[in-house]
Design a protein around this motif. Sequence first.
Motif, PDB file in Angstrom:
ATOM      1  N   ASP A   1     -49.512  97.171  66.629  1.00 21.91           N
ATOM      2  CA  ASP A   1     -49.456  95.926  65.555  1.00 21.91           C
ATOM      3  C   ASP A   1     -47.839  95.317  65.805  1.00 21.91           C
ATOM      4  O   ASP A   1     -47.483  94.345  65.013  1.00 21.91           O
ATOM      5  N   GLU A   2     -47.291  95.398  67.278  1.00 22.49           N
ATOM      6  CA  GLU A   2     -45.830  94.547  67.131  1.00 22.49           C
ATOM      7  C   GLU A   2     -45.935  93.620  68.569  1.00 22.49           C
ATOM      8  O   GLU A   2     -45.321  93.159  68.608  1.00 22.49           O
ATOM      9  N   PHE A   3     -47.375  93.718  68.617  1.00 23.65           N
ATOM     10  CA  PHE A   3     -47.290  92.529  70.062  1.00 23.65           C
ATOM     11  C   PHE A   3     -47.563  91.464  69.856  1.00 23.65           C
ATOM     12  O   PHE A   3     -47.747  91.125  68.346  1.00 23.65           O
ATOM     13  N   LYS A   4     -46.672  90.982  70.017  1.00 23.95           N
ATOM     14  CA  LYS A   4     -46.812  89.137  69.621  1.00 23.95           C
ATOM     15  C   LYS A   4     -47.513  88.144  70.815  1.00 23.95           C
ATOM     16  O   LYS A   4     -47.231  88.436  72.190  1.00 23.95           O
ATOM     17  N   CYS A   5     -48.189  88.212  70.639  1.00 20.48           N
ATOM     18  CA  CYS A   5     -49.166  86.387  71.477  1.00 20.48           C
ATOM     19  C   CYS A   5     -50.080  85.657  70.689  1.00 20.48           C
ATOM     20  O   CYS A   5     -49.404  85.881  69.256  1.00 20.48           O
ATOM     21  N   ALA A   6     -51.009  84.734  70.539  1.00 22.39           N
ATOM     22  CA  ALA A   6     -51.352  84.092  70.288  1.00 22.39           C
ATOM     23  C   ALA A   6     -52.967  84.298  70.248  1.00 22.39           C
ATOM     24  O   ALA A   6     -53.589  85.762  71.006  1.00 22.39           O
ATOM     25  N   TYR A   7     -54.013  84.258  69.569  1.00 18.02           N
ATOM     26  CA  TYR A   7     -54.764  85.208  69.258  1.00 18.02           C
ATOM     27  C   TYR A   7     -56.433  84.252  68.940  1.00 18.02           C
ATOM     28  O   TYR A   7     -56.731  83.261  68.296  1.00 18.02           O
ATOM     29  N   TYR A   8     -57.199  84.425  69.294  1.00 18.58           N
ATOM     30  CA  TYR A   8     -58.249  83.781  70.016  1.00 18.58           C
ATOM     31  C   TYR A   8     -59.431  85.180  68.789  1.00 18.58           C
ATOM     32  O   TYR A   8     -59.420  85.872  69.775  1.00 18.58           O
ATOM     33  N   LEU A   9     -59.850  85.056  67.877  1.00 14.63           N
ATOM     34  CA  LEU A   9     -60.917  85.241  67.382  1.00 14.63           C
ATOM     35  C   LEU A   9     -62.598  84.376  66.944  1.00 14.63           C
ATOM     36  O   LEU A   9     -62.568  83.676  66.204  1.00 14.63           O
ATOM     37  N   ARG A  10     -63.303  85.122  66.899  1.00 18.68           N
ATOM     38  CA  ARG A  10     -64.474  84.752  65.994  1.00 18.68           C
ATOM     39  C   ARG A  10     -65.440  84.824  65.434  1.00 18.68           C
ATOM     40  O   ARG A  10     -65.506  86.748  65.931  1.00 18.68           O
ATOM     41  N   PHE A  11     -65.286  84.717  64.579  1.00 19.71           N
ATOM     42  CA  PHE A  11     -66.575  85.703  63.004  1.00 19.71           C
ATOM     43  C   PHE A  11     -67.515  85.331  63.235  1.00 19.71           C
ATOM     44  O   PHE A  11     -68.352  84.081  63.813  1.00 19.71           O
TER      45      PHE A  11
END
Lengths: 436, 436
Positions: A348-358
């Motif tokens: 939960d401390e990782f830091k990056c950008a995220y691709y999220l598909r719903f």
Amino acid sequence: MKSIKVGILGLGTVGGGTANVLQRNAAEITRRAGRDIEVIIASVRDLTRERRCDCSSLHLTTDPAEVVNHPDVDIVVELIGGETQAKDLVLQAIDNGKHVVTANKALIALHGNEIFAAAQEEGVSVLFEAAVAGGISIIKSIREGMAGNRIDLVAGIINGTGNFILTEMRDKGRPFAEVLTEAQALGYAEADPTFDVEGIDAAHKLTILASIAFGIPLQFENVYTEGISELSLTDVAYAEELGYRIKHLGIAKADASGVELRVHPTLIPAKRLIANVNGVMNAVMVRGDAVGNTLHYGAGAGAEPTASAVVADIVDVARTITADPHSRVPHLAFQPDALANLPIKAQDEFKCAYYLRFEVNDVAGVMSQLSAQFADQDISIEAITQKEPQPGDDFVSVIFITQRTLEGRVDRAIKRIEAMQDVRCKTVKIRVEHLN
Amino acid sequence: MKSIKVGILGLGTVGGGTANVLQRNAAEITRRAGRDIEVIIASVRDLTRERRCDCSSLHLTTDPAEVVNHPDVDIVVELIGGETQAKDLVLQAIDNGKHVVTANKALIALHGNEIFAAAQEEGVSVLFEAAVAGGISIIKSIREGMAGNRIDLVAGIINGTGNFILTEMRDKGRPFAEVLTEAQALGYAEADPTFDVEGIDAAHKLTILASIAFGIPLQFENVYTEGISELSLTDVAYAEELGYRIKHLGIAKADASGVELRVHPTLIPAKRLIANVNGVMNAVMVRGDAVGNTLHYGAGAGAEPTASAVVADIVDVARTITADPHSRVPHLAFQPDALANLPIKAQDEFKCAYYLRFEVNDVAGVMSQLSAQFADQDISIEAITQKEPQPGDDFVSVIFITQRTLEGRVDRAIKRIEAMQDVRCKTVKIRVEHLN
């Protein structure tokens, strides 16, 4: 000068390749090393099996102890793999005052701390260039070539099987399972492909890279590991449309608050060189504060590329065999008493950008409900795309690419979104690294 | 352990960068090297000039001899450039039993044979990683990482200024002269850009790479050198249309009949990684018989990337300072008595493919007349394109891409074609390398 005598444990693919390279390039190698290097003994499982190399000038035995205890052997080359017998043999070789060269990433990732301590005690070298990314000599580049830098990022395509599968999925639109079967037929993937496709092999290698880059002890148990077996063609294609490519990366990042160690599928901008590394090839990007970004590319596996690294290590040992043991390059790049126990970040401390598909019901207002959840968690959105429903589907795919943020926030937003009435299906979350 | 004392000749861009990196990363470097490394003295041209680094803890002098003769200095770092004074100072340092680290490619390419002989005699190291491709550590990768290989090809983008100009020409369609002016304004190109744009700087670097790759003496005088100043936007664009990109490469090839050493604009298939190395970045491809193709990418110039290489060399010296001088890595990768005087091929013996553009009258039969000349010389043609006349032109451009052949044959065909009545203008000939 006296020749250097080598004993090889295991004459399989890499062992045979090593013997072949040493024989074929003997003149060239002697011109470089300043001494002859000869294999005098090798252990094999079955004396009757046909060999990949000319064994006429060396003694074959089925007893590996004979190799590590041979009085004339200067360097023991461990190429049997696995970690139980290999570890015992390597420790015995060290105890006998032999130098060791190994291609065994599991051995180094899991038992390296113990092995290097023993080697340090005995004043011998244990070299392992072939354990990571085959012939690229990435260990040497980081350990020596970047010795003046504070390194803050290592990101690598370090499993050729996984990269072959991802390349085929993207280029030919073939699903994971089908490509895996082909990779097995081609000999790129093992009958049990778990180590490759679930990221364990990459995690072994990342463990090693992170240690020599940051000066931390080897700690395989702290690597977050996610494979490629769940990756769908849908996301491979959507990533492309958005200007990204999905690669399975081993990533080690260090900042003032600690270290991230993670292996997972990753969206990278398609224009990055590393995004264009295809098939079974490997590439490792390393960033240092003085040098900036570097990329190191080559074959990561196979008999001869791996042998290239093994032989380079043998030559390194040959060149420094008379040196003061305390003046040699330290095994993990940093002096053993100078390794630092930096904190390793939790997921939960990782830091990056995220691709999220719903997948959501195609009703008014759903997009703004989703967006509100991100705002609630203080997550900025880089891009949003809504896809037309596929024929037969009664839902639409909505894709968010976030800006850099904490993974804990993203997971909280996802949890709330998945509880919403109009959200249909398990969310796809793939990390995004811009690598610039 | 006793600290290592460094004296720097020249505190300009690279000298200041080196002092900064050594100071900023002192803790990290000591953790790696196992000893402190301190700069105790530096020579400068003008004591009153503002410095790029904190000089409070070191002695500044305008007399470089004071640095090379300083009794406490272990390593002399030569960063004044040029080849006359630099050579004298380096030889004096060696004579005084000092190790030397230099970033000076001209010095090594032109006087390396003499300098290394002196160093060998004195039992000291002269390291020069920073002389080629800045922070990439390509020297170490070839010299040590590929020590098991028979290397047959080195091909590199080894001049950042040239690559910046070519990238701008291609991406923005701006002509050579305009981009050069910008590069000068940005500080990428010198006021006199000859060394960069005419390929001399790249030829210095190729001289060094070829020597350590093939085990041949340094021989700058034998490098065929062509710059980028004659390159037109027309050919940059046509190359793109044909699936290629034009890069200024240093190429060293070895086969049974001898060695090719050449620097020139080159068409490369656009899909190769090295074709996608843009701006001021450098990349070197090296092919070995065991490892296959490798690519090494990073910043080739600038204060900090160059300092990264200088500091790595300093750490290397620090680690082996107590070693038996005969066990060190040989300066040119091969033992000095094992260098081979391989024959260097003349231009008409070069073997590659060729991009040829002719301007011809738009009359019937001219294409078949041209083709006949190639057939006469036994040259196979890979592709032919005829371009529509540009508005206002009364000629058409015809482009041939040949298969691999001898340059002598191509030049004979060109000579006959240029004598033909319907051929208008001087032929454009650019070499093509597939690098696969």
